[in-house]
Motif scaffolding. Structure first.
Motif, mmCIF file in Angstrom:
data_model
loop_
_atom_site.group_PDB
_atom_site.id
_atom_site.type_symbol
_atom_site.label_atom_id
_atom_site.label_comp_id
_atom_site.label_asym_id
_atom_site.label_seq_id
_atom_site.Cartn_x
_atom_site.Cartn_y
_atom_site.Cartn_z
ATOM 1 N N UNK A 1 0.835 -1.208 0.000
ATOM 2 C CA UNK A 1 0.000 0.000 0.000
ATOM 3 C C UNK A 1 0.872 1.261 0.000
ATOM 4 N N UNK A 2 1.915 1.270 -0.823
ATOM 5 C CA UNK A 2 2.832 2.399 -1.035
ATOM 6 C C UNK A 2 3.727 2.719 0.152
ATOM 7 N N UNK A 3 3.833 1.851 1.123
ATOM 8 C CA UNK A 3 4.778 2.025 2.224
ATOM 9 C C UNK A 3 5.860 0.953 2.091
ATOM 10 N N UNK A 4 7.104 1.348 2.289
ATOM 11 C CA UNK A 4 8.195 0.380 2.187
ATOM 12 C C UNK A 4 8.084 -0.614 3.329
ATOM 13 N N UNK A 5 8.044 -1.884 2.961
ATOM 14 C CA UNK A 5 7.885 -2.945 3.935
ATOM 15 C C UNK A 5 9.201 -3.677 4.184
ATOM 16 N N UNK A 6 9.913 -3.990 3.092
ATOM 17 C CA UNK A 6 11.192 -4.697 3.195
ATOM 18 C C UNK A 6 12.158 -4.155 2.157
ATOM 19 N N UNK B 1 -2.918 -7.942 9.218
ATOM 20 C CA UNK B 1 -2.328 -6.654 8.807
ATOM 21 C C UNK B 1 -1.487 -6.781 7.538
ATOM 22 N N UNK B 2 -1.118 -8.014 7.126
ATOM 23 C CA UNK B 2 -0.319 -8.221 5.924
ATOM 24 C C UNK B 2 -1.153 -8.179 4.648
ATOM 25 N N UNK B 3 -2.481 -8.113 4.758
ATOM 26 C CA UNK B 3 -3.331 -7.997 3.564
ATOM 27 C C UNK B 3 -3.092 -6.645 2.919
ATOM 28 N N UNK B 4 -3.086 -6.593 1.593
ATOM 29 C CA UNK B 4 -2.937 -5.316 0.901
ATOM 30 C C UNK B 4 -2.371 -5.458 -0.501
ATOM 31 N N UNK B 5 -2.092 -4.326 -1.115
ATOM 32 C CA UNK B 5 -1.518 -4.249 -2.459
ATOM 33 C C UNK B 5 -0.001 -4.176 -2.327
ATOM 34 N N UNK B 6 0.692 -5.095 -2.973
ATOM 35 C CA UNK B 6 2.147 -5.156 -2.903
ATOM 36 C C UNK B 6 2.758 -4.741 -4.236
ATOM 37 N N UNK B 7 3.887 -4.068 -4.171
ATOM 38 C CA UNK B 7 4.626 -3.677 -5.370
ATOM 39 C C UNK B 7 6.115 -3.770 -5.087
#
Length: 196
Positions: free
Chosen positions: A60-65, A86-92
């Motif tokens: 969701x446009x936040x850097x995760x890793x 909380x890990x559900x969402x849009x990944x890029x």
């Protein structure tokens, strides 16, 4: 010769959106292991022919890793162990070819949707709690209604008894009046002659 000197300029992008895929299904259960594969389908130019550059997995446009992107293999692998809701969402996934790194020193993918389903245990527990609450409410309403009905029946019974008592008293009064009238009638029709 003058003017025949050629200078080549290579512009390297600060970041490139990369292709992302998820190994297996994109809907998982809580606690599952998920692996994202980040790849590039274009020719990648890096500074000083680096073999390892940075890549980011965003949710969701936040850097995760942050992870190293292997230029030779043209991929980076990102993982999430023990998924939670909380890990559900849009990944890029984004690749940064302008930053060269020496070795695999960073860990950390472009756009897939991951949906984490709640645990079956918690779904059953929540359903059981909900059903218990509904049954408790229904029982309480039934009890209140029954108490109101019992009270109404008691009131009705008291009213009927009072009406019966009133009717009996009225009948007694009417009987007394009838008896009294009979006594008076008997006096007025006496068979004895009047003294005249």
């Amino acid at each position: 010769m003058r003017g025949h000197n050629i200078i080549e300029i290579l512009v390297i992008a600060n970041f490139l959106p990369a292709d992302i895929s998820v190994s297996g299904a994109s809907t998982v259960s809580e606690g599952d292991y998920v692996e994202f594969r980040c790849t590039l389908s274009v020719t990648l130019q890096t500074i000083r022919k680096c073999q390892l550059i940075h890549s980011y997995l965003r949710r969701n446009d936040s850097i995760l890793q942050v992870q190293t992107f292997n230029v030779t293999k043209m991929e980076a692998i990102f993982t999430i162990q023990g998924t939670a809701m909380r890990d559900s969402g849009h990944y890029s996934c984004v690749v940064l070819p302008s930053t060269c790194i020496k070795k695999h020193e960073i860990y950390g993918n472009n756009a897939v949707i991951l949906e984490v389903k709640g645990s079956l245990f918690f779904q059953v527990l929540a359903s059981a709690v909900g059903i218990s609450m509904i049954l408790s409410l229904a029982l309480a309403l039934w009890w209140i209604n029954k108490q109101g009905s019992a009270s109404a029946l008691c009131n009705l019974s008291a009213e009927i008894q009072q009406a019966d008592t009133d009717m009996w008293e009225e009948q007694q009064e009417q009987q007394a009046e009838a008896d009294n009238m009979e006594t008076q009638d008997d006096d007025s029709f006496s068979t004895e002659p009047d003294d005249q």
